[in-house]
Structure formats: structure tokens, C-alpha cells
Design a protein around this motif. Structure first.
Motif, PDB file in Angstrom:
ATOM      1  N   GLN A 290       6.939  18.676   9.361  1.00 17.47           N
ATOM      2  CA  GLN A 290       6.475  17.429   8.408  1.00 17.47           C
ATOM      3  C   GLN A 290       6.800  16.040   9.262  1.00 17.47           C
ATOM      4  O   GLN A 290       6.064  15.370   8.770  1.00 17.47           O
TER       5      GLN A 290
ATOM      6  N   CYS B 133       7.131  23.224  -4.676  1.00 17.17           N
ATOM      7  CA  CYS B 133       6.806  22.245  -4.173  1.00 17.17           C
ATOM      8  C   CYS B 133       5.484  22.547  -3.202  1.00 17.17           C
ATOM      9  O   CYS B 133       5.354  22.423  -2.143  1.00 17.17           O
ATOM     10  N   THR B 134       4.525  22.629  -4.000  1.00 16.59           N
ATOM     11  CA  THR B 134       3.227  23.215  -3.559  1.00 16.59           C
ATOM     12  C   THR B 134       2.292  22.116  -3.138  1.00 16.59           C
ATOM     13  O   THR B 134       1.385  22.343  -2.461  1.00 16.59           O
ATOM     14  N   GLY B 135       2.614  20.859  -3.304  1.00 15.55           N
ATOM     15  CA  GLY B 135       1.874  19.926  -2.902  1.00 15.55           C
ATOM     16  C   GLY B 135       0.165  19.855  -3.066  1.00 15.55           C
ATOM     17  O   GLY B 135      -0.394  20.187  -4.304  1.00 15.55           O
ATOM     18  N   CYS B 138      -2.017  24.275  -1.117  1.00 18.77           N
ATOM     19  CA  CYS B 138      -2.360  24.872   0.260  1.00 18.77           C
ATOM     20  C   CYS B 138      -1.753  26.349   0.637  1.00 18.77           C
ATOM     21  O   CYS B 138      -2.446  27.229   0.861  1.00 18.77           O
ATOM     22  N   ASP B 160       4.783  21.720  -8.697  1.00 19.20           N
ATOM     23  CA  ASP B 160       5.131  20.368  -7.975  1.00 19.20           C
ATOM     24  C   ASP B 160       5.280  19.418  -9.003  1.00 19.20           C
ATOM     25  O   ASP B 160       4.887  19.318  -9.948  1.00 19.20           O
ATOM     26  N   VAL B 161       6.236  18.394  -8.438  1.00 19.90           N
ATOM     27  CA  VAL B 161       6.682  17.243  -9.601  1.00 19.90           C
ATOM     28  C   VAL B 161       5.604  16.207  -9.637  1.00 19.90           C
ATOM     29  O   VAL B 161       5.715  15.463 -10.546  1.00 19.90           O
ATOM     30  N   ASP B 192       9.640  19.486 -12.403  1.00 18.86           N
ATOM     31  CA  ASP B 192      10.759  19.222 -11.149  1.00 18.86           C
ATOM     32  C   ASP B 192      11.479  20.389 -11.207  1.00 18.86           C
ATOM     33  O   ASP B 192      11.986  21.125 -12.170  1.00 18.86           O
ATOM     34  N   ILE B 193      11.720  21.038  -9.885  1.00 23.13           N
ATOM     35  CA  ILE B 193      12.357  22.292  -9.724  1.00 23.13           C
ATOM     36  C   ILE B 193      13.676  22.107 -10.149  1.00 23.13           C
ATOM     37  O   ILE B 193      14.211  23.263 -10.480  1.00 23.13           O
ATOM     38  N   ASN B 212       7.641  25.076   0.745  1.00 26.22           N
ATOM     39  CA  ASN B 212       7.425  24.170   2.145  1.00 26.22           C
ATOM     40  C   ASN B 212       8.156  23.013   1.368  1.00 26.22           C
ATOM     41  O   ASN B 212       7.444  21.891   1.121  1.00 26.22           O
ATOM     42  N   ALA B 239       7.362  13.777  -0.597  1.00 25.62           N
ATOM     43  CA  ALA B 239       7.107  14.984   0.034  1.00 25.62           C
ATOM     44  C   ALA B 239       7.806  15.339   1.235  1.00 25.62           C
ATOM     45  O   ALA B 239       7.741  16.471   1.651  1.00 25.62           O
TER      46      ALA B 239
HETATM   47  C1  LIG Z   1       6.334  19.129   2.070  1.00 18.17           C
HETATM   48  S1  LIG Z   1       5.359  18.885   0.782  1.00 18.17           S
HETATM   49  C2  LIG Z   1       4.587  20.470   0.751  1.00 18.17           C
HETATM   50  C3  LIG Z   1       3.271  20.616   0.261  1.00 18.17           C
HETATM   51  C4  LIG Z   1       2.669  21.828   0.540  1.00 18.17           C
HETATM   52  N1  LIG Z   1       3.476  22.845   0.187  1.00 18.17           N
HETATM   53  C5  LIG Z   1       2.330  21.840   2.088  1.00 18.17           C
HETATM   54  O1  LIG Z   1       2.906  22.916   2.572  1.00 18.17           O
HETATM   55  O2  LIG Z   1       1.700  21.221   2.524  1.00 18.17           O
HETATM   56  C6  LIG Z   1       6.754  18.992  -0.498  1.00 18.17           C
HETATM   57  C7  LIG Z   1       6.169  18.890  -2.035  1.00 18.17           C
HETATM   58  O3  LIG Z   1       7.437  19.031  -2.938  1.00 18.17           O
HETATM   59  C8  LIG Z   1       7.116  18.151  -4.020  1.00 18.17           C
HETATM   60  N2  LIG Z   1       8.344  17.758  -4.499  1.00 18.17           N
HETATM   61  C9  LIG Z   1       9.314  16.944  -4.260  1.00 18.17           C
HETATM   62  N3  LIG Z   1      10.371  17.096  -4.987  1.00 18.17           N
HETATM   63  C10 LIG Z   1      10.038  17.952  -5.717  1.00 18.17           C
HETATM   64  C11 LIG Z   1      10.971  18.580  -7.025  1.00 18.17           C
HETATM   65  N4  LIG Z   1      12.004  17.919  -7.069  1.00 18.17           N
HETATM   66  N5  LIG Z   1      10.447  19.459  -7.422  1.00 18.17           N
HETATM   67  C12 LIG Z   1       9.201  19.955  -7.299  1.00 18.17           C
HETATM   68  N6  LIG Z   1       8.363  19.515  -6.255  1.00 18.17           N
HETATM   69  C13 LIG Z   1       8.685  18.363  -5.621  1.00 18.17           C
HETATM   70  C14 LIG Z   1       6.354  16.887  -3.212  1.00 18.17           C
HETATM   71  O4  LIG Z   1       5.771  16.377  -4.124  1.00 18.17           O
HETATM   72  C15 LIG Z   1       5.414  17.610  -2.286  1.00 18.17           C
HETATM   73  O5  LIG Z   1       4.224  17.726  -2.784  1.00 18.17           O
END
Ligand SMILES: C[S@@+](CC[C@H](N)C(=O)[O-])C[C@H]1O[C@@H](n2cnc3c(N)ncnc32)[C@H](O)[C@@H]1O
Lengths: 415, 330
Positions: A290, B133-135, B138, B160-161, B192-193, B212, B239
Motif C-alpha cells: 500500500q 475491506c474490499t475497496g 478487486c 467495506d465501510v 464497519d467491520i 487487504n 484505506a
Molecule cells: C487497503 S484498502 C484495500 C482495498 C482492496 N481490497 C484492495 O486490495 O485494493 C482497505 C480498505 O478498507 C476499508 N476500510 C477501512 N476501515 C474499514 C472498516 N473499519 N471496516 C470496513 N472497511 C474498512 C477502506 O475503505 C479501504 O477500501
């Protein structure tokens, strides 16, 4: 049909610098086939039906062997002789038919050359008949050649061409680029589908340090495989202030493309055992993940048993780079294996053989003299622009193919 | 670092756009490659209007080279997996090659070695994947693509949140639906997880949890040596910044949903050890009893420790093959 006539008309055009005529464009074998089946009036070029003297002699000697076997078998049965006899049978039949037709053709030629008024009608008939015989001879020639010279195992495949500069610095890189364009032009003329797999401009951008072309046409490998080797250019580089002619080289590798050009397929990858290939990505050092966002998607494969390395980086998709790298790796291995087998087979027969593959310096492109000379067949074409724009390349390829066939005949053994 | 004048000169001679790219891309080869991608993209987009294409390309090169704006936001996508095209937009993290790499290894491994996919007699249960945390979605879509190479019924859920991520993930599902076979269903949810709502949202068991999660520490986020300035400037903080608490929560959810395997991306070896220390109470990986987990880590192609791989000891029959991916043990 019109298109064909037009292309026939293009056969004879004045060369640019000399005032004699050169052959500029010959339609492919297939268009000839079409041509004489629909319009017998078009004449068949000699090399379509005339068997080379070498092949003829070879067939003749095999026929003698066959006759001997027949005689000996009439006296006493012998298993080995019987088998050889059976093996030769088809060839002997074709060769006999060919000789018969050839004799008939000679007779008809005599008739056709008659000039007195009374024979005019006869002459026309003879001409028509000659045409028919030539068609059947062309078929027989093909069959005899196939029996005497087994087709290359990859003959029907599409191909991959790799281009790299040799000696001559930046001028070599420019020439490498020119050569790659020449084959692209050729494909365009032939209406063959092709794609550029890799294209690495040289430092100053004027040439290339590497280029890879995938030519999707089935059979392209057979047509282009003798293009592999060192190509030489003689010209005054643009950067040369004193106007001296420089000599530089570029190397071409031609590979059979065993896998479809579809880069989404994993076909090539699946042909390797686990652990046989090491996959490396070539990324800048650092935290990665990242922390950084790179567009670098280069993939390098190392084939561990042979040490062959293939690197691909032109696609945005990591997976596509990998799939292409696997496709090229497989092609290189297949070619290597085939070449080793050919050499081994030949050594088993005789120690003195000429090889048709990869002779060094196979062709010279001389710009001041507007000529291209192929050193293997000794053919010179005084139409360099036509060669480079792809339109006259076919003529050259025909000559090379002819030479290669003759070379094969010299190394021939009927199995 | 200054760019040598000779390089600038060559670039200027070659194309008026190339010098624009150099400040960010530094070397000619990378600049040429990106210029080619940019040109191809905008030439197609502009259709017959060559003037528009020229303007678009100039602007793109300016953004990319002078402003270090991410190419994926400019072109609007990033290829992923075998043939996915993941849409990329401000506010959502751009998929990384490392994620692509480990995702392909794990997903294709499942298809090749997991008994639900390899055993000829049709086992009744479906295969389920939870992507936390699927963003952009992908990873969920990569698993959908890869598991689609079988006939097994599969269900994949991405959480994802962020609303921007949730919206984009759904767009990506739609944009890539031609790649996803009928045996696979994909759905996304916004949650929110860490919330209790999470427990209600995913109420049935899953086979594997993948994630991720944000894993850049606050310190590393602020250090130019660790985090690229363009990442800081243009990609969402939400993220990126995170740590051990995410992994603890992921393993909690995995345990709750009786997952047999968990694979998560992480920052480096240090983080792997931190995660092990923080999750030992959940995973009991040091004990040998049946309910404990096997744990290891895997390098990425650049040699950095990049994923934590865990599977339950009593699920060795289904997941023991993961051992072949592991190259670091605790
Ligand atoms: C590093 S990114 C990963 C995105 C995707 N999985 C990728 O590999 O490209 C992390 C993701 O976690 C989400 N996120 C952050 N805090 C979170 C939470 N408390 N609950 C759910 N999702 C969360 C962010 O919005 C972001 O999209």
C-alpha cells in the motif's frame, strides 16, 4: 479475378534505378491455385510444376532401388526388403507419373511451337492440354516433395519474430527498427494479422534494442523461418558527417508460435512442470504494497533446466505480461528441442552436412547500390525500397525457400 | 534528483509529451511506456477527433508527470487478475500488483487443490468467500473470476465501510460481469467491520476470509522513505492507515464464521510478528490441539513478506496445500 489480374500486371514494373525489369510482386501459392482452376488461360510459372534437378535425381535413384528390390523379392522373400519396397511404392508411383507427364509436355511443346497456318488450330489445343498437364504436374511435384522432404513439424504454425541489434551501435538499433517495420509491412501486404508484443526504443529513441512481433497467420512460421539469422546493412548513417558507408547488423530469431495469441490463455503456462520456471517481478526496491503505487508490471521467467530467460513488460496487466512470456518461452524451447533433434539426426547419418538454419550473415541490404543480396541463395534484388516496404519481399522469400529446399535435398535420406 | 539534460533533450526530440512525464517517471523507458498507454487510451476515447485526443493526452501527461497523479485515476482503470478491468476513482485505493499476485496464487490454488473443487462426487455444500475491506472489490472479483473456472457453486461477499468504495465495487461487479460465470455469485455490503452490525450482516459460515486491510502505520505514512508522496496526496487515508487491530478483528470474524482459512496482506515481517503476538489468543498457533491454527507468511515477488496465511489444523485435508505457499514460519 480482377484483383488477380491487377496483381499479375504488377509483376513487371521498372526497377527504380536500372532500366531492366524486376519481379516485384508474386501472389502467394494459394492465389495461383485459384487462378488456374478458374481461368486456365493464365500460365503457370515454371517453379510451380518443375521439380528441381536434385529432387528429380533423388527420385530417379530411389526408383532404381525400388526396381532392384522388386527383382530381388521375386527371387526370395525378405522381410526388411519387403518393408523398404512398400515404403518406396507411393513415391515411385508419383515419380513415374511425373516423368510420363514431363515427356508428354515436351511433345506438346513441339506441337505448340509450330507456326504454319494449318497447325494453328492444333496449336491452341496443344496449349490447352499443356496447361492441364502442368496443373497435374504441380500436384505431383508437391506430393513428391512432401515424401522426399518431410514438412517441418511446425510448418503450419503462426510465428513469433524477435529483433535485436548486433554490431554497429545506434545505427544497428535503427536498422533493427527498419527490419521490424519491413516485416510489419509485409504482413500488412499479405493481410496477415500481427501484433507487437514488445517494443523497446534505444537510448536516443531512434532505433530499438528489442522488438517482438507475433504473426498470427497459420503457416507463417514455414514462410518466414529462414529469415532467422544475422542481417547486415551497408549505408551512410544519418549521423555520419564524413559520408562514409558503415556496416551494421541486426539479428532475427523466428519461433513457432505454439499457443494462441490470446494473452488471457494459460495454455503455455500449463505446459511446464511446477518448479520448472522461476517467476520474478522486477520492481524497484522499497516498502511496496500500500505504500507505493507503481504501474510497473514487468515479469521475468527463468527456465531453470536450460537457463533461458524471457522478460515482458509492455502490457499494463501483470498477468498478460506473464502469459506472453510463457508463450515465448515455450516457443523458444520447442525450437531449441527441434534444432537439437535435427542436428542429432544428421550427425547420425553423416558428419558433413550443411545446415539450413541460422547461417551467419544471411543477407545484405546495401543502400548506396539499391540492392538486397541473400548470401545463401546468391540472389540479388535491385529494389531496396520495395523490399523494405514489404511489397517485394515475397520474391526474395521464394528464392530463399527454393534454396532451402535444395539444401534439404542435399542432406536427403529417404526414411 | 535532477534529470540529466541529455535525457531531456532526447525526450523533447521524440515527443512533446515525453518531457512532461519525466519528472515523475525519471527514466525514458517508463515514460515511453506510460505515454504509449496514455496515447492508446485517449486516442480511442477521442474517436475521430484528433485535436481532442491531443489535448487530452497533453493534460494527462501533465497530471501524471508534473503532478505525480496516479495513472490509474487518469485512465480510470487497472487490469487485475486474468482479464478483469478494475475501475479506479479518487477516494478508493488503486489495486496493487502484490494483491494481484497473492490473490491469483490463493484463488487458483483453491480451484486446483481444495476437495470441494477436485473431488468428482458432487459435495453438497457451496464454497463461500468473505473479503473484508474490499475497496474497489478487486480481490472479491479476482476470486470470482478464478473460481468461475470450475462448476462449483460459489458465493463471494465483499465488505467495506466507505460509501465511495461500496459504490465503486458495485460498478466493478457490473463492468466485469462478462468475466464472471453463472456458478459464482458476488455481492457487496457497506459496513464497519468493527461494528456489531457485522455479526448480523454475515450470518452464515464461510470457507475462507481474505483481506487487504489498511496496514500502513501512522509513522510510516508520514515518512517519505516508506510512503510515496503521491499515495499520500491522492489515495484515501482511510484505506491506508491501520495495523494489528484490523488483523485481530479479521481473525475474530473468521472464528465466529467458522472459517477454515484466512489469508491477509500485510506490510512486512515486523508486522507479521506483531500480528502473531496479538492473535495468539485467537489462533492458539503455538499449541498442537485440534482447534488451533497453522500460521505462516509468504513473500511477494519482490522478496518482501506480504501475506499471512492461516488454516485450522483440523482442516488440513482441505487447506494443507497452503503450506506450499508459505515460505516463512513463526
Ligand atoms: C487497503 S484498502 C484495500 C482495498 C482492496 N481490497 C484492495 O486490495 O485494493 C482497505 C480498505 O478498507 C476499508 N476500510 C477501512 N476501515 C474499514 C472498516 N473499519 N471496516 C470496513 N472497511 C474498512 C477502506 O475503505 C479501504 O477500501
Amino acid at each position: 479475378m480482377q484483383a488477380i489480374r491487377r496483381s499479375m500486371a504488377r509483376l513487371l514494373v521498372p526497377a527504380r534505378s536500372r532500366n531492366h525489369y524486376v519481379v516485384r510482386h508474386v501472389p502467394s501459392r494459394f492465389s495461383f491455385m485459384r487462378m488456374y482452376s478458374t481461368e486456365p488461360a493464365e500460365s503457370i510459372p515454371d517453379d510451380e510444376y518443375i521439380l528441381s534437378p536434385e529432387l528429380r535425381a533423388k527420385a530417379e535413384s530411389l526408383k532404381a532401388e525400388y526396381d532392384q528390390l522388386t527383382a530381388s523379392l521375386a527371387e526370395a522373400y525378405d522381410n526388411a526388403k519387403m518393408r523398404q519396397h512398400a515404403k518406396l511404392e507411393a513415391l515411385v508411383n508419383y515419380a513415374t507419373a511425373y516423368e510420363r507427364s514431363s515427356a508428354e509436355l515436351a511433345d506438346l511443346e513441339e506441337l505448340a511451337s509450330a507456326t504454319d497456318k494449318d497447325s494453328l488450330q492444333l496449336r491452341d489445343e496443344a496449349l490447352g492440354e499443356m496447361q492441364e498437364i502442368k496443373v497435374s504436374m504441380a500436384g505431383l511435384k508437391e506430393k513428391i516433395q512432401r515424401l522426399l522432404i518431410p514438412p517441418h513439424p511446425f510448418a503450419d504454425y503462426p510465428c513469433i519474430m524477435e529483433f535485436r541489434p548486433g554490431v554497429g551501435g545506434s545505427e544497428a538499433a535503427i536498422f533493427t527498427k527498419n527490419l521490424m517495420e519491413m516485416y510489419q509491412n509485409y504482413c500488412q501486404n499479405m493481410r496477415w494479422k500481427f501484433s507487437v508484443l514488445e517494443y523497446h526504443p534505444s537510448g536516443d529513441g531512434s532505433g530499438i534494442t528489442e522488438g517482438i512481433l507475433a504473426i498470427e497467420e497459420p503457416g507463417a512460421y514455414d514462410r518466414l523461418r529462414f529469415e532467422g539469422g544475422v542481417h547486415r546493412v551497408q549505408r551512410i548513417p544519418e549521423t555520419e558527417s564524413k559520408g562514409r558507408v558503415h556496416t551494421s547488423t541486426a539479428a532475427i530469431v523466428v519461433l513457432p508460435q505454439l499457443d494462441q495469441g490470446d494473452e488471457n490463455s494459460n495454455e503455455a503456462e500449463r505446459s511446464f512442470a511446477p518448479g520448472e520456471v522461476r517467476v520474478d517481478v522486477m520492481r524497484a526496491r522499497g516498502a511496496g504494497g500500500q505504500h507505493v503505487n507503481t504501474t510497473d508490471s514487468a515479469v521475468r521467467l527463468t527456465h531453470i533446466p536450460t537457463g533461458i530467460v524471457v522478460a515482458m513488460q509492455d502490457q499494463r496487466s501483470q498477468h498478460k505480461n506473464k502469459a506472453r512470456a510463457y508463450m515465448i518461452l515455450r516457443a523458444r524451447l520447442a525450437e531449441k528441442e527441434h534444432n537439437e533433434k535435427v542436428i542429432k539426426d544428421r550427425q547420425a547419418r553423416t558428419s558433413q552436412v550443411t545446415t539450413t538454419d541460422r547461417s551467419d550473415k544471411l543477407r545484405t541490404y546495401n543502400y548506396p547500390q539499391n540492392r538486397v543480396t541473400d548470401h545463401r541463395c546468391g540472389f540479388t534484388m535491385h529494389d531496396l525500397p520495395g523490399c523494405m516496404d514489404g511489397s517485394a519481399l515475397d520474391t526474395l522469400l521464394d528464392k530463399v525457400q527454393e534454396w532451402a529446399t535444395n539444401e534439404e535435398v542435399k542432406n536427403l535420406q529417404f526414411q | 534528483m535532477r534529470i540529466p539534460p541529455a535525457i531531456k533533450l532526447i525526450a523533447r526530440k521524440e515527443s512533446p509529451f515525453l518531457p512532461l512525464l519525466l519528472p515523475t517517471l525519471r527514466d525514458l523507458d517508463s515514460a515511453r511506456r506510460e505515454l504509449r498507454w496514455i496515447t492508446e487510451h485517449f486516442t480511442e476515447k477521442a474517436g475521430s477527433s484528433r485535436k481532442d485526443a491531443g489535448l487530452m493526452i497533453r493534460r494527462a501527461c501533465y497530471l501524471r508527470g508534473v503532478k505525480s497523479y496516479p495513472l490509474q485515476y487518469i485512465l480510470g482503470s487497472q487490469p487485475f487478475g486474468e482479464s478483469l478491468d478494475i475501475k479506479c476513482r479518487r477516494g478508493v485505493l488503486i489495486p496493487r500488483w502484490e494483491t494481484d499476485e497473492w490473490g491469483m496464487k490463493v484463488a487458483s490454488g483453491i480451484r486446483r487443490y481444495h476437495p470441494l473443487f477436485t473431488e468428482s462426487k458432487q459435495l453438497s455444500s457451496d464454497f463461500t468467500v468473505l473479503d473484508l475491506c474490499t475497496g474497489s472489490g478487486c480481490l472479491a472479483l479476482l476470486f470470482a473470476e478464478q473460481l468461475g473456472h470450475s462448476n462449483k457453486k460459489c458465493h463471494i461477499t465483499g465488505i467495506d465501510v466507505s460509501d465511495k468504495a461500496y459504490a465503486l465495487a458495485n460498478e466493478n461487479l457490473y463492468a466485469n460481469k462478462h468475466v464472471i460465470k453463472d456458478n459464482v455469485s458476488v455481492s457487496f455490503a457497506q459496513c464497519d467491520i468493527f461494528s456489531t452490525e457485522m455479526n448480523r450482516l454475515v450470518d452464515s459460515d464461510v470457507d475462507i476470509v481474505i483481506s487487504n486491510p489498511p496496514y500502513v502505520s501512522e509513522d510510516n505514512y508520514n515518512s517519505a522513505a516508506h510512503t510515496e508522496s503521491s499515495v499520500r496526496k491522492y489515495e484515501p487515508r482511510l484505506a491506508l492507515i491501520g495495523g494489528v487491530e484490523f488483523y485481530k478483528r479479521i481473525f475474530e470474524i473468521a472464528t465466529l464464521r467458522h472459517a477454515k482459512a484466512v489469508v491477509c496482506e500485510l506490510a512486512d515481517e515486523q508486522q507479521f510478528n506483531d500480528i502473531l503476538a496479538a492473535t495468539d489468543g485467537i489462533l492458539n498457533h503455538q499449541q498442537q490441539h485440534k482447534s488451533s491454527w497453522n500460521v505462516g507468511a509468504m513473500h511477494d515477488g519482490a522478496g518482501v513478506v506480504r501475506t499471512i496465511i492461516a488454516w485450522r489444523r483440523d482442516a488440513d485435508k482441505e487447506w494443507g496445500w497452503l503450506r506450499n505457499l508459505v515460505n516463512i514460519l513463526p
